[in-house]
Design a protein around this motif. Sequence first.
Motif, PDB file in Angstrom:
ATOM      1  N   LYS A  87       3.994 -14.415  16.216  1.00  0.00           N
ATOM      2  CA  LYS A  87       4.057 -13.644  17.469  1.00  0.00           C
ATOM      3  C   LYS A  87       3.603 -14.475  18.666  1.00  0.00           C
ATOM      4  N   SER A  88       4.276 -14.244  19.784  1.00  0.00           N
ATOM      5  CA  SER A  88       3.876 -14.858  21.052  1.00  0.00           C
ATOM      6  C   SER A  88       4.395 -13.992  22.186  1.00  0.00           C
ATOM      7  N   ASN A  89       3.547 -13.742  23.156  1.00  0.00           N
ATOM      8  CA  ASN A  89       3.988 -13.001  24.346  1.00  0.00           C
ATOM      9  C   ASN A  89       4.107 -13.926  25.552  1.00  0.00           C
ATOM     10  N   SER A  90       4.354 -15.219  25.278  1.00  0.00           N
ATOM     11  CA  SER A  90       4.397 -16.210  26.359  1.00  0.00           C
ATOM     12  C   SER A  90       5.551 -15.965  27.326  1.00  0.00           C
ATOM     13  N   ALA A  91       6.576 -15.179  26.899  1.00  0.00           N
ATOM     14  CA  ALA A  91       7.657 -14.857  27.836  1.00  0.00           C
ATOM     15  C   ALA A  91       7.138 -14.028  29.000  1.00  0.00           C
ATOM     16  N   GLY A  92       5.949 -13.426  28.825  1.00  0.00           N
ATOM     17  CA  GLY A  92       5.328 -12.691  29.922  1.00  0.00           C
ATOM     18  C   GLY A  92       4.950 -13.578  31.090  1.00  0.00           C
ATOM     19  N   ALA A  93       5.078 -14.904  30.928  1.00  0.00           N
ATOM     20  CA  ALA A  93       4.832 -15.823  32.037  1.00  0.00           C
ATOM     21  C   ALA A  93       5.717 -15.491  33.238  1.00  0.00           C
ATOM     22  N   TYR A  94       6.862 -14.872  32.953  1.00  0.00           N
ATOM     23  CA  TYR A  94       7.761 -14.475  34.044  1.00  0.00           C
ATOM     24  C   TYR A  94       7.053 -13.565  35.036  1.00  0.00           C
ATOM     25  N   ILE A 147       6.586 -27.114  21.220  1.00  0.00           N
ATOM     26  CA  ILE A 147       6.907 -27.043  22.646  1.00  0.00           C
ATOM     27  C   ILE A 147       5.734 -27.543  23.475  1.00  0.00           C
ATOM     28  N   GLU A 148       4.515 -27.165  23.095  1.00  0.00           N
ATOM     29  CA  GLU A 148       3.304 -27.568  23.815  1.00  0.00           C
ATOM     30  C   GLU A 148       3.175 -29.090  23.870  1.00  0.00           C
ATOM     31  N   GLU A 149       3.434 -29.733  22.744  1.00  0.00           N
ATOM     32  CA  GLU A 149       3.319 -31.199  22.694  1.00  0.00           C
ATOM     33  C   GLU A 149       4.321 -31.860  23.635  1.00  0.00           C
ATOM     34  N   ARG A 150       5.538 -31.395  23.626  1.00  0.00           N
ATOM     35  CA  ARG A 150       6.588 -31.960  24.479  1.00  0.00           C
ATOM     36  C   ARG A 150       6.315 -31.661  25.953  1.00  0.00           C
ATOM     37  N   LEU A 151       5.946 -30.418  26.230  1.00  0.00           N
ATOM     38  CA  LEU A 151       5.725 -29.996  27.606  1.00  0.00           C
ATOM     39  C   LEU A 151       4.528 -30.711  28.231  1.00  0.00           C
ATOM     40  N   SER A 152       3.496 -30.963  27.451  1.00  0.00           N
ATOM     41  CA  SER A 152       2.317 -31.672  27.970  1.00  0.00           C
ATOM     42  C   SER A 152       2.687 -33.070  28.455  1.00  0.00           C
ATOM     43  N   ARG A 153       3.541 -33.752  27.674  1.00  0.00           N
ATOM     44  CA  ARG A 153       3.990 -35.090  28.086  1.00  0.00           C
ATOM     45  C   ARG A 153       4.786 -35.025  29.384  1.00  0.00           C
ATOM     46  N   TRP A 154       5.678 -34.047  29.497  1.00  0.00           N
ATOM     47  CA  TRP A 154       6.496 -33.925  30.705  1.00  0.00           C
ATOM     48  C   TRP A 154       5.641 -33.603  31.932  1.00  0.00           C
ATOM     49  N   ARG A 155       4.699 -32.684  31.747  1.00  0.00           N
ATOM     50  CA  ARG A 155       3.859 -32.309  32.889  1.00  0.00           C
ATOM     51  C   ARG A 155       2.974 -33.473  33.335  1.00  0.00           C
ATOM     52  N   GLU A 160      -3.262 -25.873  38.357  1.00  0.00           N
ATOM     53  CA  GLU A 160      -3.736 -24.506  38.138  1.00  0.00           C
ATOM     54  C   GLU A 160      -2.878 -23.871  37.065  1.00  0.00           C
ATOM     55  N   GLU A 161      -3.460 -23.703  35.903  1.00  0.00           N
ATOM     56  CA  GLU A 161      -2.761 -23.001  34.820  1.00  0.00           C
ATOM     57  C   GLU A 161      -3.147 -21.540  34.916  1.00  0.00           C
ATOM     58  N   LEU A 162      -2.214 -20.729  35.388  1.00  0.00           N
ATOM     59  CA  LEU A 162      -2.526 -19.335  35.645  1.00  0.00           C
ATOM     60  C   LEU A 162      -2.947 -18.638  34.355  1.00  0.00           C
ATOM     61  N   PRO A 163      -4.028 -17.877  34.389  1.00  0.00           N
ATOM     62  CA  PRO A 163      -4.495 -17.200  33.172  1.00  0.00           C
ATOM     63  C   PRO A 163      -3.507 -16.135  32.730  1.00  0.00           C
ATOM     64  N   ASP A 164      -3.546 -15.818  31.441  1.00  0.00           N
ATOM     65  CA  ASP A 164      -2.684 -14.755  30.929  1.00  0.00           C
ATOM     66  C   ASP A 164      -3.044 -13.435  31.603  1.00  0.00           C
ATOM     67  N   LEU A 165      -2.039 -12.604  31.821  1.00  0.00           N
ATOM     68  CA  LEU A 165      -2.254 -11.308  32.435  1.00  0.00           C
ATOM     69  C   LEU A 165      -2.756 -10.314  31.400  1.00  0.00           C
ATOM     70  N   PHE A 182       2.880 -21.594  35.162  1.00  0.00           N
ATOM     71  CA  PHE A 182       2.992 -20.196  34.753  1.00  0.00           C
ATOM     72  C   PHE A 182       3.029 -20.072  33.226  1.00  0.00           C
ATOM     73  N   TYR A 183       3.781 -20.959  32.598  1.00  0.00           N
ATOM     74  CA  TYR A 183       4.028 -20.845  31.162  1.00  0.00           C
ATOM     75  C   TYR A 183       2.982 -21.615  30.379  1.00  0.00           C
ATOM     76  N   ARG A 184       2.373 -20.939  29.432  1.00  0.00           N
ATOM     77  CA  ARG A 184       1.415 -21.567  28.532  1.00  0.00           C
ATOM     78  C   ARG A 184       1.855 -21.269  27.108  1.00  0.00           C
ATOM     79  N   PRO A 185       2.375 -22.269  26.377  1.00  0.00           N
ATOM     80  CA  PRO A 185       2.813 -22.024  25.005  1.00  0.00           C
ATOM     81  C   PRO A 185       1.654 -21.551  24.139  1.00  0.00           C
ATOM     82  N   SER A 186       1.956 -20.671  23.203  1.00  0.00           N
ATOM     83  CA  SER A 186       0.932 -20.209  22.274  1.00  0.00           C
ATOM     84  C   SER A 186       0.757 -21.229  21.158  1.00  0.00           C
ATOM     85  N   THR A 187      -0.131 -20.921  20.243  1.00  0.00           N
ATOM     86  CA  THR A 187      -0.369 -21.802  19.095  1.00  0.00           C
ATOM     87  C   THR A 187       0.408 -21.340  17.871  1.00  0.00           C
ATOM     88  N   GLN A 188       1.363 -20.405  18.071  1.00  0.00           N
ATOM     89  CA  GLN A 188       2.057 -19.786  16.950  1.00  0.00           C
ATOM     90  C   GLN A 188       3.455 -20.364  16.739  1.00  0.00           C
TER      91      GLN A 188
END
Length: 471
Positions: A349-356, A428-436, A449-454, A416-422
């Motif tokens: 499970k991941s609700n990371s799409a809520g980053a929208y 995705i987190e590993e790839r995205l960290s390199r790009w960022r 600023e990594e916006l906190p989860d809502l 806005f988007y923070r990948p979960s650990t699931q």
Amino acid sequence: MDLFDHAMEQDLKKKAPLAARLRPSTLDEFVGQEDIVGEGKLLHRAIMTDRLFSSLIFWGPPGTGKTTLAMVIANHTESHFTSLSAVMAGKADLRLVIKEASDLRKMYQKRTILFVDEVHRWNKAQQDGLLPYVENGTITLIGATTENPYFEVNSALVSRSRIFQLKSLTDEDIQTLLDRALKDKEHGYGNLPVILEEDAKAHLIRVAGGDGRNALNALELAVESTPPDGKKNIRVTLDIAQDSIQRRAVLYDKDGDAHYDTISAFIKSIRGSDPDAALYWLAKMLYAGEDPRFILRRLIISAGEDIGLADPMGLIVANAAAQAFDYIGLPEGVYPIVEAVLYLATAPKSNSAGAYFKAYDMIEKSSRIGVPSHLKDASRDGKALGHGAGYQYPHAHPDHFLPQQYLPENLLGTYFYRPSTQGYEPEIEERLSRWREAQRKVLGIKTTEELPDLSEQEIQSIKTRHKKGLK
């Protein structure tokens, strides 16, 4: 037809099932399907003016009016109207119809409309045998099918026909049919002291599942099998209604708390990774007559909201289940629904799409911010205003990635988007960290600023504003 044939025909009409006796003969009497036969609609105009030149295929669940609509057309047309059942008729029967149609066309310039019930049951050879006569206008075909014609009917016939998809009748439609049956003195029970109690009527409507014939058959069985009470009334109670339709009533009102509470329990069980509870609430909804498409829509939403990129296959499975159900229908269509429920309930499970909603919240709170010049469309104002100048095409670089600016200047470093650990998201987190990191170096981003989860309350509040904003 001799005198005996006529007498037998009249006797059969009198003893026909209630649904057959009440079959409408005009569009004014037809119930449901307003989107295709309502006043002013194409099919309505074609029927009323008897200008039905194109072949038609009516596709929809049982009891939604496919055959009835064909009979209404028969009553409005000056063309010769004949019908066949694809379950019973073979090529010999079709040859007789074609010969008669050809003779009528040659001798009287009279068109023939052929209604084929369950047209999908004809094999390819039988359908091919009809095609030339549909193509040259000897026959105007009206086919009725419960199966998807794009799969079950020859593509050549489909391409020469207008497809009209009939939907399950609404609760209001079923109520209209039941009320009409109770009031009709010639074909229904208007001359009998029938009292259909409200909870009994509600049960018949709910369990009929949008099938008008099913509802009328149940009403007929209830009335015909119930002896008059002490006041000589035929009183149909909830117990009698349950016996007549062979389904027990459950507490479930499609417009009330039980409806919303049950679907809420269902989705929360999937979100909570409890497949057993999810199956229980699914069974309750289907037993109570809930529209399976409503359940499937909620599954697709859940796949995006609660599983997300932890398992991207979740959305594919949910969407495939919806398509499969449209192809199969009930009862076998329950299998793809169950498969999707079990898949989603047991998926990571991941609700990371809520980053929208973080981004949407910021849009609401921010002043108007323009698009960076290099990201603007260069096809219109590129030469005059320099739009698009400086943009670099990522696919032209190694790894198909190039660190450049995509957010407005004042939002650089906002995440806005923070990948979960699931599931899949750690990758995705590993790839995205390199790009960022590469982007921060190239653009000189000093602070991030990594916006906190809502919170759930914040998400619900933004969702409410979001729905209003999209209307």
